[in-house]
Write a protein that holds these residues in place. Structure first.
Motif, PDB file in Angstrom:
ATOM      1  N   SER A 269      13.163  53.967  33.827  1.00 49.43           N
ATOM      2  CA  SER A 269      13.329  54.999  32.784  1.00 49.43           C
ATOM      3  C   SER A 269      11.988  55.510  32.283  1.00 49.43           C
ATOM      4  N   VAL A 270      11.032  55.598  33.189  1.00 52.90           N
ATOM      5  CA  VAL A 270       9.701  56.128  32.864  1.00 52.90           C
ATOM      6  C   VAL A 270       9.581  57.518  33.483  1.00 52.90           C
ATOM      7  N   LEU A 271       9.213  58.484  32.666  1.00 53.16           N
ATOM      8  CA  LEU A 271       9.061  59.868  33.117  1.00 53.16           C
ATOM      9  C   LEU A 271       7.621  60.324  32.925  1.00 53.16           C
ATOM     10  N   LYS A 272       7.221  61.272  33.737  1.00 51.07           N
ATOM     11  CA  LYS A 272       5.919  61.906  33.521  1.00 51.07           C
ATOM     12  C   LYS A 272       5.986  63.352  33.983  1.00 51.07           C
ATOM     13  N   VAL A 273       5.243  64.201  33.293  1.00 47.52           N
ATOM     14  CA  VAL A 273       5.169  65.615  33.646  1.00 47.52           C
ATOM     15  C   VAL A 273       4.115  65.792  34.728  1.00 47.52           C
ATOM     16  N   ILE A 274       4.536  66.274  35.870  1.00 47.48           N
ATOM     17  CA  ILE A 274       3.608  66.512  36.972  1.00 47.48           C
ATOM     18  C   ILE A 274       2.838  67.814  36.742  1.00 47.48           C
ATOM     19  N   ASP A 275       3.555  68.835  36.316  1.00 47.28           N
ATOM     20  CA  ASP A 275       2.926  70.151  36.122  1.00 47.28           C
ATOM     21  C   ASP A 275       3.832  70.999  35.248  1.00 47.28           C
ATOM     22  N   HIS A 276       3.239  71.919  34.527  1.00 49.64           N
ATOM     23  CA  HIS A 276       4.004  72.931  33.793  1.00 49.64           C
ATOM     24  C   HIS A 276       3.190  74.215  33.794  1.00 49.64           C
ATOM     25  N   VAL A 360       0.696  84.689  18.311  1.00 56.43           N
ATOM     26  CA  VAL A 360       0.360  83.524  19.134  1.00 56.43           C
ATOM     27  C   VAL A 360       1.584  82.618  19.189  1.00 56.43           C
ATOM     28  N   PHE A 361       2.097  82.400  20.388  1.00 60.51           N
ATOM     29  CA  PHE A 361       3.303  81.612  20.594  1.00 60.51           C
ATOM     30  C   PHE A 361       2.976  80.338  21.376  1.00 60.51           C
ATOM     31  N   THR A 362       3.875  79.355  21.269  1.00 59.83           N
ATOM     32  CA  THR A 362       3.776  78.112  22.030  1.00 59.83           C
ATOM     33  C   THR A 362       5.016  77.948  22.899  1.00 59.83           C
ATOM     34  N   PHE A 363       4.801  77.788  24.195  1.00 58.90           N
ATOM     35  CA  PHE A 363       5.885  77.419  25.098  1.00 58.90           C
ATOM     36  C   PHE A 363       5.955  75.890  25.090  1.00 58.90           C
ATOM     37  N   LYS A 364       7.064  75.338  24.644  1.00 57.69           N
ATOM     38  CA  LYS A 364       7.139  73.900  24.386  1.00 57.69           C
ATOM     39  C   LYS A 364       8.383  73.281  25.001  1.00 57.69           C
ATOM     40  N   VAL A 365       8.174  72.189  25.733  1.00 58.33           N
ATOM     41  CA  VAL A 365       9.257  71.346  26.223  1.00 58.33           C
ATOM     42  C   VAL A 365       9.082  69.983  25.565  1.00 58.33           C
ATOM     43  N   ASN A 366       9.984  69.650  24.671  1.00 58.77           N
ATOM     44  CA  ASN A 366       9.906  68.394  23.911  1.00 58.77           C
ATOM     45  C   ASN A 366      11.176  67.596  24.213  1.00 58.77           C
ATOM     46  N   TYR A 374       9.249  59.652  26.424  1.00 54.02           N
ATOM     47  CA  TYR A 374       9.235  60.955  25.776  1.00 54.02           C
ATOM     48  C   TYR A 374       8.301  61.906  26.536  1.00 54.02           C
ATOM     49  N   LEU A 375       8.777  63.129  26.715  1.00 58.73           N
ATOM     50  CA  LEU A 375       7.992  64.150  27.413  1.00 58.73           C
ATOM     51  C   LEU A 375       7.598  65.257  26.453  1.00 58.73           C
ATOM     52  N   LEU A 376       6.376  65.727  26.578  1.00 59.88           N
ATOM     53  CA  LEU A 376       5.903  66.847  25.769  1.00 59.88           C
ATOM     54  C   LEU A 376       4.983  67.704  26.625  1.00 59.88           C
ATOM     55  N   ALA A 377       5.369  68.953  26.804  1.00 58.41           N
ATOM     56  CA  ALA A 377       4.555  69.917  27.544  1.00 58.41           C
ATOM     57  C   ALA A 377       4.412  71.163  26.686  1.00 58.41           C
ATOM     58  N   GLU A 378       3.181  71.591  26.439  1.00 53.18           N
ATOM     59  CA  GLU A 378       2.924  72.735  25.564  1.00 53.18           C
ATOM     60  C   GLU A 378       1.935  73.688  26.218  1.00 53.18           C
ATOM     61  N   ASP A 379       2.186  74.969  26.062  1.00 54.82           N
ATOM     62  CA  ASP A 379       1.276  76.021  26.494  1.00 54.82           C
ATOM     63  C   ASP A 379       1.178  77.054  25.374  1.00 54.82           C
TER      64      ASP A 379
END
Length: 439
Positions: A269-276, A360-366, A374-379
Motif C-alpha cells: 500500500s505504498v504509492l509514489k508519483v512518477i510524473d505529473h 495564478v492557479f494551482t493544479f493539485k492532486v491531493n 498520501y499523494l500530493l502533486a502540485e503545479d
C-alpha cells in the motif's frame, strides 16, 4: 576483463536493489524488549521478518546506550516496541517517547504491543498517537467462557481497510490475550481489529461496558510513516502463531501478522508519483501560463509497491483541482493505464477547460485514502486574459447591438435619401415657379 567486472558489478547492484526493495523505507529494525530472555517467545515472528531480509537488532529497553541516531543520521528504519513494562524509557536520553515520536515524524515506522501490565511510559507514547489503552490489570474476556483458555479470546472482526489487511486471505479465528484500546477521532487513525460482540473489556461488567472492544489500531502520519498499536504481546507469540493452544483450531494469526507487519514497515500500500504534467490539447509542451478558456490535458502517473516491485496503480476516485484560493474546477481523473500497457505505472488523465478567470492557479492532486500512502502533486501556473488581438471579430452576444447599429445606419440612409429626394423636388418646383413669374 573489464566486461567481466562490469557484469559482476551490475549483478551485485541488482542483488542489492532486490534486498533493499523488500521495504521501501529500509530493512534496519530495532527490537526493544523488557528482557532479552523474552526473545525466543516470538522466534517465528523474528524468522518471518528475517526471511524478508530484515536486519534485526535486539536491545533491552532500559539500556541507556541505545540511540536512534548517529551523527544526525537515523540508525534504524523501523522499531518494534515489545517492552510494555519498562518504565525507565521515559528517562533515557536517546530512547524516550519524544525520541520515538520524532523518529516517526522523520519517516520511521513503529510497531508497539503491550499486555495488561502496560506502564505509564508506553501509555503516554500511545496517547501521542491518539490511542488510549484500558486500565492496568484489566483484560479482554469472553463473557460466556470467563474461565476457559486462561483469558484468551478468538475473533474474526477484521475491520481494517483492505489496503491494510485483506481479510479474505486470513483463514481461521485470531487468538488474542491482552487489553483493549480506545482509538480517538483523528482521521489519520485506522481501526484494524475488534473483538466479537460477546466480549467485554475490564473486570466489571455493566450495561455501560461496550460490547465490541478495539484490539489493534494503526495510524499513518501526514509524512506517510506508520505506527501500529496492539493490546496483546501474546498475539505475536509462537503459541498463537501456530495455534498450539488447546481448544482452538488453526488460527489466522500468522497471515494477519504478516500482512500487518508488511503494511507497518511499508512493504504494501505504498504509492509514489512518477510524473505529473500538463499541456494544451493537441500539444505535448508544458507551459507556465495558459489563456482563459484554454482546453488542457493534465496527466499524473502513479506506481504502487506490491510484491516487492513497482506496478501500475489503479483507482477510480483520484481527482484534480484547479485552485485559486478556492477550487474553481474539481474533476475525476480517468484511469487510462490500459491504453499504455508498455508503462510500469498507472496513468491518470483529465481534460479540462480552464475557467473564465485570470490569475495564478494551482493544479493539485491531493490523494488521501485510508491505508494508502498520501499523494500530493502540485503545479503553479498563470492564466491570462485574451490579448487585444485575440478576441473574436464578432461576438455572438453582441448581435443585438450590431443589429441596432445596422438599423440606425439603414434608417439614416433611408431618411437622408427621402429627405434629399423631397428637398430636390421642392427645389425644382421652386425654380419652375420662379421662371414662370419672371416671364
Amino acid at each position: 576483463m573489464k566486461t567481466i567486472l562490469s557484469s559482476v558489478f551490475i549483478i551485485l547492484n541488482v542483488l542489492v536493489s532486490c534486498i533493499l526493495a523488500i521495504s521501501t523505507s529500509g530493512t534496519r529494525v530495532l527490537v526493544l524488549l523488557d528482557d532479552l530472555t523474552e526473545q525466543p517467545n516470538y522466534s517465528r515472528f523474528w524468522k518471518s521478518l528475517q526471511d524478508r531480509q530484515y536486519k534485526l537488532e535486539f536491545k533491552q529497553a532500559s539500556d541507556p546506550s541505545t540511540s536512534l541516531h548517529f551523527f544526525g543520521e537515523s540508525s534504524y528504519d523501523h522499531i518494534i516496541h515489545f517492552a510494555p513494562k519498562t518504565n525507565e524509557m521515559g528517562q533515557l536520553p536517546g530512547l524516550n517517547n519524544v525520541a520515538l515520536v520524532n523518529f516517526v515524524k522523520q519517516g520511521g515506522n513503529l510497531l508497539v504491543a503491550v499486555n495488561d501490565q502496560a506502564s505509564n511510559t508506553v501509555r503516554d507514547l500511545a496517547s501521542e498517537f491518539d490511542i488510549e489503552f484500558d486500565p492496568q490489570g484489566t483484560r479482554v474476556l469472553d463473557k460466556d467462557a470467563l474461565d476457559k483458555h486462561e483469558g484468551m479470546v478468538a475473533t474474526t472482526q477484521v475491520i481494517a481497510p483492505t489496503s491494510i489487511i485483506d481479510s479474505t486471505t486470513v483463514e481461521g479465528p485470531l487468538l488474542y490475550r491482552g487489553i483493549g484500546l480506545l482509538p480517538g477521532k483523528v482521521p489519520l487513525l485506522n481501526r484494524v481489529l475488534a473483538s466479537e460482540n460477546d466480549v467485554v473489556s475490564g473486570n466489571v461488567y455493566t450495561a455501560k461496558d461496550h460490547t465490541k472492544v478495539d484490539l489493534i489500531a494503526a495510524m499513518q502520519t501526514r509524512e506517510s510513516s506508520r505506527a501500529t498499536f496492539a493490546g496483546s504481546l501474546d498475539f505475536f507469540s509462537d503459541d498463537f502463531w501456530t495455534g498450539d493452544v488447546k481448544g482452538f483450531e488453526q488460527p489466522g494469526n500468522q497471515d494477519f501478522i504478516q500482512q500487518l507487519s508488511k503494511w507497518t514497515f511499508q512493504e504494501k500500500s505504498v504509492l509514489k508519483v512518477i510524473d505529473h504534467r500538463h499541456h494544451k490539447e493537441n500539444s505535448t509542451k508544458s507551459l507556465e501560463w495558459y489563456r482563459i478558456k484554454d482546453d488542457i490535458v493534465y496527466v499524473v502517473e502513479v506506481a504502487e509497491y506490491k510484491d516487492d516491485q513497482w506496478v501500475p496503480f489503479h483507482a477510480d476516485d483520484m481527482q484534480l483541482e484547479v485552485i485559486m484560493l478556492d477550487p474553481y474546477i474539481r474533476t475525476t481523473l480517468k484511469d487510462e493505464t490500459a491504453a499504455h500497457t508498455h508503462h510500469h505505472y498507472g496513468r491518470f488523465i483529465a481534460h479540462v477547460t480552464l475557467p473564465d478567470v485570470y490569475g495564478v492557479f494551482t493544479f493539485k492532486v491531493n490523494y488521501k485514502r485510508p491505508g494508502w500512502t498520501y499523494l500530493l502533486a502540485e503545479d503553479v501556473v498563470a492564466i491570462r486574459p485574451f490579448r487585444h488581438n485575440e478576441y473574436p471579430r464578432f461576438l455572438t452576444a453582441a448581435y443585438p447591438y450590431y443589429a441596432s447599429v445596422g438599423s440606425m445606419v439603414v434608417g439614416f440612409l433611408l431618411f437622408s435619401t427621402v429627405w434629399l429626394a423631397t428637398w430636390g423636388s421642392r427645389q425644382s418646383q421652386q425654380q419652375s415657379s420662379d421662371k414662370k413669374k419672371s416671364q
